[in-house]
Scaffold this motif. Structure first.
Motif, PDB file in Angstrom:
ATOM      1  N   ARG A   1      57.081  43.815  34.343  1.00 48.43           N
ATOM      2  CA  ARG A   1      56.031  44.740  33.909  1.00 48.43           C
ATOM      3  C   ARG A   1      55.334  44.221  32.662  1.00 48.43           C
ATOM      4  O   ARG A   1      54.123  44.344  32.528  1.00 48.43           O
ATOM      5  CB  ARG A   1      56.633  46.111  33.634  1.00 48.43           C
ATOM      6  CG  ARG A   1      55.614  47.145  33.305  1.00 48.43           C
ATOM      7  CD  ARG A   1      56.265  48.517  33.268  1.00 48.43           C
ATOM      8  NE  ARG A   1      55.363  49.413  32.581  1.00 48.43           N
ATOM      9  CZ  ARG A   1      55.528  49.836  31.329  1.00 48.43           C
ATOM     10  NH1 ARG A   1      56.597  49.474  30.663  1.00 48.43           N
ATOM     11  NH2 ARG A   1      54.652  50.617  30.772  1.00 48.43           N
ATOM     12  N   ALA A   2      56.080  43.609  31.749  1.00 50.94           N
ATOM     13  CA  ALA A   2      55.483  43.086  30.523  1.00 50.94           C
ATOM     14  C   ALA A   2      54.577  41.891  30.802  1.00 50.94           C
ATOM     15  O   ALA A   2      53.518  41.767  30.197  1.00 50.94           O
ATOM     16  CB  ALA A   2      56.593  42.687  29.556  1.00 50.94           C
ATOM     17  N   PHE A   3      54.957  41.019  31.715  1.00 56.62           N
ATOM     18  CA  PHE A   3      54.169  39.841  32.006  1.00 56.62           C
ATOM     19  C   PHE A   3      53.049  40.074  33.004  1.00 56.62           C
ATOM     20  O   PHE A   3      52.140  39.278  33.110  1.00 56.62           O
ATOM     21  CB  PHE A   3      55.056  38.690  32.501  1.00 56.62           C
ATOM     22  CG  PHE A   3      55.858  38.056  31.401  1.00 56.62           C
ATOM     23  CD1 PHE A   3      55.262  37.639  30.229  1.00 56.62           C
ATOM     24  CD2 PHE A   3      57.219  37.892  31.544  1.00 56.62           C
ATOM     25  CE1 PHE A   3      55.988  37.062  29.211  1.00 56.62           C
ATOM     26  CE2 PHE A   3      57.972  37.317  30.533  1.00 56.62           C
ATOM     27  CZ  PHE A   3      57.356  36.903  29.371  1.00 56.62           C
ATOM     28  N   SER A   4      53.121  41.175  33.750  1.00 54.78           N
ATOM     29  CA  SER A   4      52.075  41.429  34.737  1.00 54.78           C
ATOM     30  C   SER A   4      50.785  41.853  34.068  1.00 54.78           C
ATOM     31  O   SER A   4      49.697  41.642  34.604  1.00 54.78           O
ATOM     32  CB  SER A   4      52.522  42.495  35.740  1.00 54.78           C
ATOM     33  OG  SER A   4      52.604  43.759  35.115  1.00 54.78           O
ATOM     34  N   GLY A   5      50.872  42.480  32.902  1.00 52.10           N
ATOM     35  CA  GLY A   5      49.677  42.881  32.175  1.00 52.10           C
ATOM     36  C   GLY A   5      49.049  44.159  32.673  1.00 52.10           C
ATOM     37  O   GLY A   5      48.032  44.609  32.158  1.00 52.10           O
ATOM     38  N   ARG A   6      49.610  44.774  33.679  1.00 53.43           N
ATOM     39  CA  ARG A   6      49.068  46.017  34.206  1.00 53.43           C
ATOM     40  C   ARG A   6      49.568  47.184  33.378  1.00 53.43           C
ATOM     41  O   ARG A   6      50.689  47.186  32.903  1.00 53.43           O
ATOM     42  CB  ARG A   6      49.467  46.244  35.660  1.00 53.43           C
ATOM     43  CG  ARG A   6      48.887  45.206  36.586  1.00 53.43           C
ATOM     44  CD  ARG A   6      49.150  45.547  38.020  1.00 53.43           C
ATOM     45  NE  ARG A   6      50.541  45.968  38.214  1.00 53.43           N
ATOM     46  CZ  ARG A   6      51.028  46.387  39.369  1.00 53.43           C
ATOM     47  NH1 ARG A   6      50.265  46.442  40.406  1.00 53.43           N
ATOM     48  NH2 ARG A   6      52.288  46.747  39.466  1.00 53.43           N
ATOM     49  N   LYS A   7      48.720  48.172  33.244  1.00 48.20           N
ATOM     50  CA  LYS A   7      49.112  49.390  32.552  1.00 48.20           C
ATOM     51  C   LYS A   7      49.415  50.457  33.582  1.00 48.20           C
ATOM     52  O   LYS A   7      48.528  50.971  34.248  1.00 48.20           O
ATOM     53  CB  LYS A   7      47.975  49.885  31.630  1.00 48.20           C
ATOM     54  CG  LYS A   7      47.591  48.881  30.577  1.00 48.20           C
ATOM     55  CD  LYS A   7      48.723  48.666  29.593  1.00 48.20           C
ATOM     56  CE  LYS A   7      48.305  47.666  28.530  1.00 48.20           C
ATOM     57  NZ  LYS A   7      49.400  47.149  27.769  1.00 48.20           N
TER      58      LYS A   7
END
Length: 54
Positions: A46-52
């Motif tokens: 989740r941190a590396f995907s950059g999606r909120k």
């Protein structure tokens, strides 16, 4: 997704304490480790995907 991550971490911590205190339920210690690893992987993805997420 944050709620799921929090639930997994809480369950993992409870299982780690239970597995550490009760010798007959030693397998819960490994279940706790696996759940913590799953939560950690989910957090990193989740941190590396950059999606909120919502």
């Amino acid at each position: 997704m944050n709620a799921l991550l929090i639930i997994i971490v809480v369950v993992a911590v409870v299982l780690l304490f239970t597995g550490g205190l009760v010798n007959s339920l030693q397998f819960l210690l490994w279940v706790g480790f696996v759940l913590i690893l799953i939560a950690l992987v989910m957090f990193i993805v989740r941190a590396f995907s950059g999606r909120k997420g919502a």
